[in-house]
Scaffold this active site. Structure first.
Site, PDB file in Angstrom:
ATOM      1  N   ASP A 193      40.521  35.728  46.494  1.00 56.12           N
ATOM      2  CA  ASP A 193      40.182  36.354  45.216  1.00 56.12           C
ATOM      3  C   ASP A 193      38.817  35.946  44.684  1.00 56.12           C
ATOM      4  O   ASP A 193      38.455  36.326  43.563  1.00 56.12           O
ATOM      5  CB  ASP A 193      41.245  35.990  44.168  1.00 56.12           C
ATOM      6  N   GLU A 232      34.371  36.816  37.666  1.00 51.13           N
ATOM      7  CA  GLU A 232      34.495  36.800  36.204  1.00 51.13           C
ATOM      8  C   GLU A 232      35.596  35.856  35.732  1.00 51.13           C
ATOM      9  O   GLU A 232      35.524  35.310  34.624  1.00 51.13           O
ATOM     10  CB  GLU A 232      34.804  38.212  35.698  1.00 51.13           C
ATOM     11  N   ASP A 233      36.591  35.632  36.579  1.00 48.33           N
ATOM     12  CA  ASP A 233      37.734  34.830  36.157  1.00 48.33           C
ATOM     13  C   ASP A 233      37.439  33.337  36.071  1.00 48.33           C
ATOM     14  O   ASP A 233      38.213  32.597  35.458  1.00 48.33           O
ATOM     15  CB  ASP A 233      38.916  35.051  37.108  1.00 48.33           C
ATOM     16  N   ARG A 263      43.577  29.690  43.200  1.00 50.01           N
ATOM     17  CA  ARG A 263      42.192  30.008  42.871  1.00 50.01           C
ATOM     18  C   ARG A 263      41.400  28.806  42.344  1.00 50.01           C
ATOM     19  O   ARG A 263      40.217  28.934  42.051  1.00 50.01           O
ATOM     20  CB  ARG A 263      42.139  31.146  41.851  1.00 50.01           C
ATOM     21  N   ARG A 320      48.345  34.849  33.478  1.00 50.88           N
ATOM     22  CA  ARG A 320      47.312  33.944  33.986  1.00 50.88           C
ATOM     23  C   ARG A 320      46.721  33.026  32.918  1.00 50.88           C
ATOM     24  O   ARG A 320      46.071  32.042  33.244  1.00 50.88           O
ATOM     25  CB  ARG A 320      46.181  34.768  34.628  1.00 50.88           C
ATOM     26  N   HIS A 359      45.252  41.303  33.548  1.00 48.34           N
ATOM     27  CA  HIS A 359      44.374  40.675  32.560  1.00 48.34           C
ATOM     28  C   HIS A 359      44.164  41.603  31.375  1.00 48.34           C
ATOM     29  O   HIS A 359      44.331  42.817  31.494  1.00 48.34           O
ATOM     30  CB  HIS A 359      42.997  40.359  33.170  1.00 48.34           C
ATOM     31  N   CYS A 415      35.304  42.479  36.660  1.00 43.76           N
ATOM     32  CA  CYS A 415      35.617  41.178  37.269  1.00 43.76           C
ATOM     33  C   CYS A 415      34.763  40.838  38.485  1.00 43.76           C
ATOM     34  O   CYS A 415      34.848  39.725  38.999  1.00 43.76           O
ATOM     35  CB  CYS A 415      37.094  41.101  37.617  1.00 43.76           C
TER      36      CYS A 415
END
Length: 400
Positions: free
Chosen positions: A208, A213-214, A233, A279, A309, A394
């Site tokens: 991922d 962006e996460d 992640r 998340r 999200h 993202c």
């Protein structure tokens, strides 16, 4: 890791100040240590300064050159510059002292010079490392990169993209070659729209990782490194602190047990909407609120259950209007101005400018709607990333 260098005039000034500051502190610290250990007698100050001054001058020259090539953009680069500079400067300084006395060079002199590295000169070498990492880095970072335009941080797709996490969608085959082509096209669009592209180091072991962006959220000159909700992640955070620091950002971080994905953070002016879903948890939101409140932001938590999200369900237009796919939302009334869009993939836009947005090509009706509102809409195909619950927001982190 691609890092933005200082413009040449600022780089020269920064390099000179870094070299001068670190060499001066290294000299002062070394003289002080030997001054104290030799009885703190005033008569020792002159000879001690004279003995270590050649090494300090050599260190100044070395660090100036090291800074010019970017050694002080990261802490490890500064540490390496301090280590090598301390050693080479000690050798040069000791050699100068020996030669200046008229002593003929011999094996005995060579042995003495090498032995001094772990003896007389050791304090100077340690001082050079410590000063380079602390004072040197501080001076370098005090110089802003430039009056730059917008920056987009991106990360290459992993070859393991197919194995990315899924929550709401059934797994379907991802075409890795097509995904790479789409990513290239996405990056090209941002570049054409005036963004400077900065690439984070690839994270091949993390499927991922392309959804960068996460892992970091920008609030002006403050970068908040997140705490990903999916444990798989966490390794994606490696190297992100050094990257954003190199861009002149001050760094804060969300820590466990708090979790926060950047895809859950939507900024609209001074209001920050944060999705409370699978998340991002309450502790992550609490930590973010504590970080950004002193910066003038107000954090509003938004329940999100039907999308991965918050920004899979809503984003904001340049004028601050929140657009979204109503079926994904628990309560659209939480937003001051909300405009529903007709397609799920139309909920996510990247603001390109005051009158332009980037949108998925899978949302033609939304494109027509936004164009009718006076916006220039640029579309890009991100179908392979949408199979993994990704969207146009993202795939990059924007700094304006």
């Amino acid at each position: 890791m691609q890092q933005r260098p200082l413009p040449v005039p600022r780089r020269l000034a920064a390099s000179a100040l870094v070299a001068l500051g670190v060499s001066a502190v290294s000299l002062a610290a070394t003289v002080l240590v030997f001054f104290v250990t030799n009885g703190a007698t005033a008569a020792n100050l002159g000879p001690l300064t004279t003995y270590f001054l050649p090494a300090a001058i050599a260190l100044l020259v070395f660090l100036f050159l090291a800074a010019l090539v970017g050694a002080f953009r990261s802490w490890w680069g500064a540490a390496l510059a301090g280590l090598l500079g301390g050693i080479l400067a000690s050798i040069a300084g000791t050699a100068y002292t020996v030669v200046s006395t008229g002593t003929a060079w011999s094996q005995e002199v060579t042995d003495y010079l090498l032995g001094s590295l772990a003896g007389t000169s050791l304090v100077f070498e340690v001082a050079a490392i410590v000063a380079a990492v602390t004072l040197g880095r501080a001076i370098w970072r005090a110089f802003p990169a430039a009056d730059r335009g917008p920056v987009a941080i991106v990360r290459l797709p992993s070859d393991k993209l197919q194995d990315g996490e899924l929550t709401h969608l059934e797994r379907t085959a991802v075409d890795a070659d097509l995904a790479q082509e789409q990513w290239d096209a996405y990056v090209s669009v941002l570049e054409r729209e005036g963004f400077e592209i900065v690439q984070a180091e690839p994270a091949e072991e993390h499927p991922d990782s392309v959804f960068i962006e996460d892992v970091v959220v920008m609030f002006g000159d403050v970068a908040v490194i997140t705490s990903p909700g999916a444990e798989s992640r966490e390794g994606e955070l490696e190297g992100i602190r050094e990257l954003v620091e190199s861009l002149g950002q001050r760094v804060e971080q969300i820590t466990r047990p708090g979790t926060l994905d950047g895809g859950d953070v939507l900024k609209v002016g001074s209001t920050v909407y944060v999705g409370r879903g699978g998340r991002t948890n309450g502790e992550g939101i609490r930590q973010l609120r504590a970080i950004v409140a002193p910066l003038g932001y107000t954090v509003i938590a938004v329940p999100i259950k039907k999308a991965l999200h918050l920004k899979s369900a809503v984003t904001a237009l340049p004028d601050g209007t929140v657009i979204g796919f109503a079926k994904y939302l628990e309560s659209p009334t939480v937003f001051e101005r909300f405009l529903p869009v007709p397609e799920a993939h139309g909920a996510a836009v990247v603001v390109l400018g005051p009158d332009a947005v980037l949108l998925s090509s899978a949302a033609p009706k939304t494109k027509t709607l936004l164009e009718d509102l006076g916006y220039r809409v640029v579309t890009v195909d991100v179908s392979e990333f949408e199979k993994l619950e990704g969207c146009v927001t993202c795939l990059s982190v924007r700094i304006r």
